[in-house]
Design a protein around this motif. Structure first.
Motif, short mmCIF file in Angstrom:
data_model
loop_
_atom_site.label_atom_id
_atom_site.label_comp_id
_atom_site.label_asym_id
_atom_site.label_seq_id
_atom_site.Cartn_x
_atom_site.Cartn_y
_atom_site.Cartn_z
N VAL A 162 27.44 -8.12 42.54
CA VAL A 162 28.55 -7.93 43.66
C VAL A 162 27.70 -7.44 44.75
O VAL A 162 26.78 -6.81 44.89
CB VAL A 162 29.32 -6.44 43.26
N ALA A 163 28.23 -8.33 46.00
CA ALA A 163 27.65 -8.18 47.30
C ALA A 163 28.36 -7.59 48.41
O ALA A 163 29.36 -8.37 48.44
CB ALA A 163 26.73 -9.30 47.54
N TRP A 164 28.00 -6.70 49.00
CA TRP A 164 28.92 -6.22 50.03
C TRP A 164 28.38 -6.62 51.57
O TRP A 164 27.04 -6.64 51.52
CB TRP A 164 29.02 -4.55 49.88
N GLY A 165 28.97 -6.77 52.45
CA GLY A 165 28.66 -6.79 53.75
C GLY A 165 27.80 -8.03 54.11
O GLY A 165 28.05 -9.08 53.62
N LYS B 211 21.48 -2.18 42.20
CA LYS B 211 21.82 -0.92 41.46
C LYS B 211 22.88 -1.14 40.38
O LYS B 211 24.02 -2.00 40.35
CB LYS B 211 22.66 0.01 42.35
N LEU B 212 22.40 -1.05 38.89
CA LEU B 212 23.45 -0.91 37.85
C LEU B 212 24.57 -0.01 37.84
O LEU B 212 24.44 1.17 38.26
CB LEU B 212 22.64 -0.57 36.82
N THR B 213 25.82 -0.64 37.96
CA THR B 213 27.06 0.17 37.74
C THR B 213 27.92 -0.24 36.90
O THR B 213 27.89 -1.41 36.48
CB THR B 213 27.75 -0.12 39.32
N HIS B 214 28.62 0.62 36.44
CA HIS B 214 29.75 0.51 35.28
C HIS B 214 31.34 0.87 35.68
O HIS B 214 31.27 1.91 36.42
CB HIS B 214 29.37 1.47 33.96
N ARG B 215 32.02 0.27 35.40
CA ARG B 215 33.36 0.76 35.77
C ARG B 215 34.53 0.33 34.62
O ARG B 215 34.02 -0.70 33.79
CB ARG B 215 33.90 0.14 37.23
N ARG C 81 39.30 -2.26 29.85
CA ARG C 81 38.12 -3.05 29.84
C ARG C 81 37.14 -2.45 30.67
O ARG C 81 37.45 -1.73 31.55
CB ARG C 81 38.62 -4.36 30.52
N TYR C 82 35.83 -2.68 29.91
CA TYR C 82 34.65 -2.19 30.78
C TYR C 82 33.93 -3.50 31.35
O TYR C 82 33.64 -4.51 30.79
CB TYR C 82 33.72 -1.54 29.73
N VAL C 83 33.13 -3.11 32.54
CA VAL C 83 32.55 -3.93 33.27
C VAL C 83 31.36 -3.32 33.83
O VAL C 83 31.26 -2.19 34.26
CB VAL C 83 33.33 -4.61 34.33
N THR C 84 30.00 -4.21 33.41
CA THR C 84 28.81 -3.74 34.06
C THR C 84 28.41 -4.78 34.98
O THR C 84 28.48 -6.04 35.01
CB THR C 84 27.54 -3.63 32.85
N GLU C 85 28.17 -4.31 36.28
CA GLU C 85 27.70 -5.17 37.55
C GLU C 85 26.29 -4.67 38.12
O GLU C 85 26.25 -3.28 37.92
CB GLU C 85 28.86 -4.82 38.36
N ILE C 86 25.97 -5.63 38.85
CA ILE C 86 24.64 -5.19 39.51
C ILE C 86 25.10 -5.23 41.14
O ILE C 86 25.62 -6.32 41.73
CB ILE C 86 23.39 -6.19 39.66
N ASN C 87 24.96 -4.07 41.89
CA ASN C 87 25.34 -4.00 43.39
C ASN C 87 24.13 -4.45 44.05
O ASN C 87 23.32 -4.06 44.04
CB ASN C 87 25.82 -2.58 43.89
N LEU C 88 24.23 -5.70 44.63
CA LEU C 88 23.16 -6.42 45.42
C LEU C 88 22.67 -5.58 46.54
O LEU C 88 23.32 -5.32 47.36
CB LEU C 88 23.58 -7.75 45.54
N ASN C 89 21.24 -5.15 46.59
CA ASN C 89 20.52 -4.69 47.80
C ASN C 89 19.79 -5.71 48.50
O ASN C 89 19.70 -5.90 49.73
CB ASN C 89 19.80 -3.53 47.54
N GLU C 90 19.07 -6.54 47.79
CA GLU C 90 18.12 -7.52 48.46
C GLU C 90 18.08 -8.76 47.57
O GLU C 90 18.36 -8.78 46.41
CB GLU C 90 16.66 -6.85 48.37
N LEU C 91 17.95 -9.82 48.50
CA LEU C 91 18.19 -11.27 47.70
C LEU C 91 16.84 -11.96 48.42
O LEU C 91 16.64 -11.86 49.32
CB LEU C 91 19.27 -11.76 48.15
N LEU C 92 16.21 -12.84 47.28
CA LEU C 92 15.24 -13.67 47.84
C LEU C 92 15.52 -15.15 47.05
O LEU C 92 15.80 -15.30 45.73
CB LEU C 92 13.77 -13.01 47.16
N MET C 93 15.65 -16.15 47.48
CA MET C 93 16.08 -17.32 47.34
C MET C 93 14.50 -18.08 46.82
O MET C 93 13.71 -18.04 47.68
CB MET C 93 16.71 -18.23 48.45
N LEU C 94 14.67 -18.65 45.75
CA LEU C 94 13.26 -19.16 45.16
C LEU C 94 13.68 -20.74 44.81
O LEU C 94 14.63 -21.23 45.01
CB LEU C 94 13.01 -18.55 43.81
N GLY C 95 12.39 -21.38 44.91
CA GLY C 95 12.46 -22.84 44.59
C GLY C 95 12.35 -23.35 45.79
O GLY C 95 12.28 -22.80 46.83
#
Length: 112
Positions: free
Chosen positions: A57-60, A81-85, A95-109
């Protein structure tokens, strides 16, 4: 050591193109999933691969960048950051969901 709490770093490939939604508050939300694969040899000497899927999950601004530049199959490195909801399905099941709230991103390749 404070910065090490609830920090996730992954390298994987996108499972689908990112999807962006604009919420009623005006904030933008981008979601996608990545796959990470580990391999090992079992007791018979056969190579075994295990793939794990991670919901991102990425905001903004970081979400806008992900939506604009990332595509299915692309390799990325990310930190978040690991989040559970939990939520209730249409059938009334919890239902339970585990997500990663994105802080930084690096494109590889390589660039295409």
């Amino acid at each position: 050591m404070q910065n090490l709490r609830n920090r996730v770093q992954l390298i994987g490939r996108l499972g689908q193109n990112p999807e962006t939604k604009t919420l009623t508050s005006g904030k933008s939300l981008t979601t996608f999933s990545i796959a990470t694969t580990d391999s090992y040899r079992n007791s018979d000497g056969d190579k075994v691969e295990e793939t794990q899927w991670h919901n991102i999950v990425a905001w903004g601004k970081v979400g806008e960048i992900a939506a604009e530049y990332l595509t299915k199959g692309q390799e990325v490195a990310l930190e978040g950051k690991l989040t559970h909801r939990s939520y209730e399905s249409k059938e009334g099941d919890k239902r339970y969901v585990t997500e990663i709230n994105l802080n930084e991103l690096l494109m590889l390749g390589s660039k295409k």
